[in-house]
Enzyme design. Structure first.
Site, PDB file in Angstrom:
ATOM      1  N   HIS A 176     173.270 -14.757  30.870  1.00  0.00           N
ATOM      2  CA  HIS A 176     173.062 -13.289  30.788  1.00  0.00           C
ATOM      3  C   HIS A 176     174.100 -12.692  29.816  1.00  0.00           C
ATOM      4  O   HIS A 176     174.968 -11.900  30.209  1.00  0.00           O
ATOM      5  CB  HIS A 176     173.224 -12.720  32.200  1.00  0.00           C
ATOM      6  CG  HIS A 176     172.643 -11.376  32.422  1.00  0.00           C
ATOM      7  ND1 HIS A 176     173.047 -10.260  31.731  1.00  0.00           N
ATOM      8  CD2 HIS A 176     171.670 -10.953  33.270  1.00  0.00           C
ATOM      9  CE1 HIS A 176     172.360  -9.212  32.160  1.00  0.00           C
ATOM     10  NE2 HIS A 176     171.517  -9.604  33.084  1.00  0.00           N
ATOM     11  N   GLU A 280     169.755 -12.852  26.205  1.00  0.00           N
ATOM     12  CA  GLU A 280     169.975 -13.874  27.222  1.00  0.00           C
ATOM     13  C   GLU A 280     169.029 -15.069  27.078  1.00  0.00           C
ATOM     14  O   GLU A 280     167.871 -14.986  27.480  1.00  0.00           O
ATOM     15  CB  GLU A 280     169.755 -13.244  28.606  1.00  0.00           C
ATOM     16  CG  GLU A 280     170.423 -11.887  28.783  1.00  0.00           C
ATOM     17  CD  GLU A 280     169.899 -11.128  29.999  1.00  0.00           C
ATOM     18  OE1 GLU A 280     169.371 -11.750  30.938  1.00  0.00           O
ATOM     19  OE2 GLU A 280     170.011  -9.898  30.010  1.00  0.00           O
TER      20      GLU A 280
HETATM   21  O1  TA6 Z   1     168.482  -9.601  32.564  1.00  0.00           O
HETATM   22  C1  TA6 Z   1     168.120  -8.258  32.667  1.00  0.00           C
HETATM   23  C2  TA6 Z   1     168.175  -7.841  34.126  1.00  0.00           C
HETATM   24  O2  TA6 Z   1     167.400  -8.684  34.917  1.00  0.00           O
HETATM   25  C3  TA6 Z   1     167.728  -6.388  34.247  1.00  0.00           C
HETATM   26  O3  TA6 Z   1     166.568  -6.239  34.993  1.00  0.00           O
HETATM   27  C4  TA6 Z   1     168.928  -5.652  34.787  1.00  0.00           C
HETATM   28  O4  TA6 Z   1     168.773  -5.094  36.001  1.00  0.00           O
HETATM   29  C5  TA6 Z   1     170.055  -6.665  34.636  1.00  0.00           C
HETATM   30  O5  TA6 Z   1     169.507  -7.936  34.608  1.00  0.00           O
HETATM   31  C6  TA6 Z   1     171.268  -6.582  35.515  1.00  0.00           C
HETATM   32  O6  TA6 Z   1     171.055  -7.038  36.806  1.00  0.00           O
HETATM   33  P1  TA6 Z   1     172.198  -6.894  37.877  1.00  0.00           P
HETATM   34  O7  TA6 Z   1     171.678  -7.577  39.119  1.00  0.00           O
HETATM   35  O8  TA6 Z   1     173.412  -7.595  37.312  1.00  0.00           O
HETATM   36  O9  TA6 Z   1     172.453  -5.426  38.065  1.00  0.00           O
END
Ligand code: TA6
Length: 322
Positions: A176, A280
């Protein structure tokens, strides 16, 4: 009598890997290469939280409101999403690897690597008894974080099924990666044009991207499918280009929460979305299945270069020479 040179003080010799603690007491490993680039990886989450160039400029985004305290995952850097990406399954969002304590792997099984790399750290995550109640499988997740002599940051994940009862398991995964950018509206991403994507903001529906480089004017949360191995993130204002290369990871997620969502995120400043972009490498659409004894490998390599980079020039060799 010898006098010290007036301008540049001698650089103290710093170890290529050092174990230390952050302000809240979380342990981290600091990697340094001889030309001055550095990286940091926290044992909590196995999460890279810093990557700096030889001018000491931070290349990854970490929120000023990040909570460096379990059980919350650290907001920014490179969280590891495993054994589930996002809400694509029944587990907690992004799985549990990002909020577990990883261990240092003193004796990882060898794998082909660039022997010029001296700054690297090996971490390992094995499930606790509690974890197996959430996800009833035994695994060994080995993560190598390496800083190449030219400053490239390389993450290699090796995940092995160690179930002893013959059961296979399936998982989804993402690095991520949160890049630091000068101003999101000055950023362009190349390499995702005309690809199909799943839109998390549109009931995970499948769409096809238009033919131009991606620019940002609103919230985005898309999973691009079957993405070529190289993507470039061009920051015009900063005159910097990140080149992201990947292997074993067919998909690539693009995420920026923009203003409204930022305001409801406790660990993100209201205006910080302007200075971040998550790109990502992932495997989401087609989960990986491993039989007992089988191992999967997924690699991501990040390069940051001053942009004399031109549109359409997606060859990192040219980027580096340019
Ligand atoms: O990778 C993108 C994502 O899945 C978005 O949907 C966004 O919410 C982000 O990750 C962050 O997720 P988190 O659980 O760290 O708030």
């Amino acid at each position: 009598m010898a006098t010290a040179s007036s301008s540049t003080p001698p650089t103290p010799h710093l170890p290529s890997m050092e174990r230390t603690k952050g302000p809240t007491g979380l342990e981290k490993l600091v990697l340094r290469e001889s030309r001055g680039w550095s990286a940091e990886v926290h044992l909590y989450g196995g999460q890279v939280t810093s990557w700096k160039n030889d001018h000491g400029e931070e290349l990854l985004f970490v929120s000023s409101k990040a909570i460096f305290k379990p059980p919350k995952a650290i907001r920014g850097g490179i969280p590891i999403c495993f054994p589930q990406y996002g809400t694509h399954g029944n587990l907690e969002k992004h799985g549990f690897a990002r909020n577990r304590f990883w261990a240092i792997d003193d004796n990882p099984p060898p794998f082909p690597v660039n022997t010029a790399i001296k700054a690297f750290a090996d971490l390992i995550l094995k499930p606790s008894e509690e974890d197996t109640k959430i996800w009833p499988h035994s695994f060994e997740f080995r993560l190598r974080v390496a800083l190449a002599p030219g400053g490239d940051l390389i993450l290699t994940s090796r995940i092995r099924n160690t179930n002893i009862d013959g059961r296979p398991f399936s998982f989804t995964f993402a690095y991520h990666t949160c890049f630091s950018v000068s101003d999101i509206s000055e950023v362009r991403v190349e390499g995702l044009e005309t690809l199909d994507y799943l839109d998390n903001l549109n009931a995970k529906g499948r769409f096809t991207e238009q033919g131009d480089a991606i620019v940002f004017e609103a919230e985005i949360d898309k999973i691009y499918l079957d993405v070529p191995s190289k993507v470039a993130i061009i920051d015009h204002e900063k005159k910097r280009t990140y080149v992201l290369r990947k292997d074993g990871l067919p998909d690539t997620v693009l995420w920026n929460p923009w203003d409204k969502r930022s305001k409801i995120m406790q660990d993100l400043g209201d205006e910080e979305y302007k200075h971040m972009l998550c790109v990502e490498p992932a495997t989401v659409e087609k989960p990986i299945t491993l039989k007992p004894g089988e191992e999967w490998k997924g690699k991501m390599e990040l390069t940051a270069v001053p942009s004399s980079y031109c549109s359409g020039q997606l060859d990192p060799e040219k980027v580096l020479q340019g």
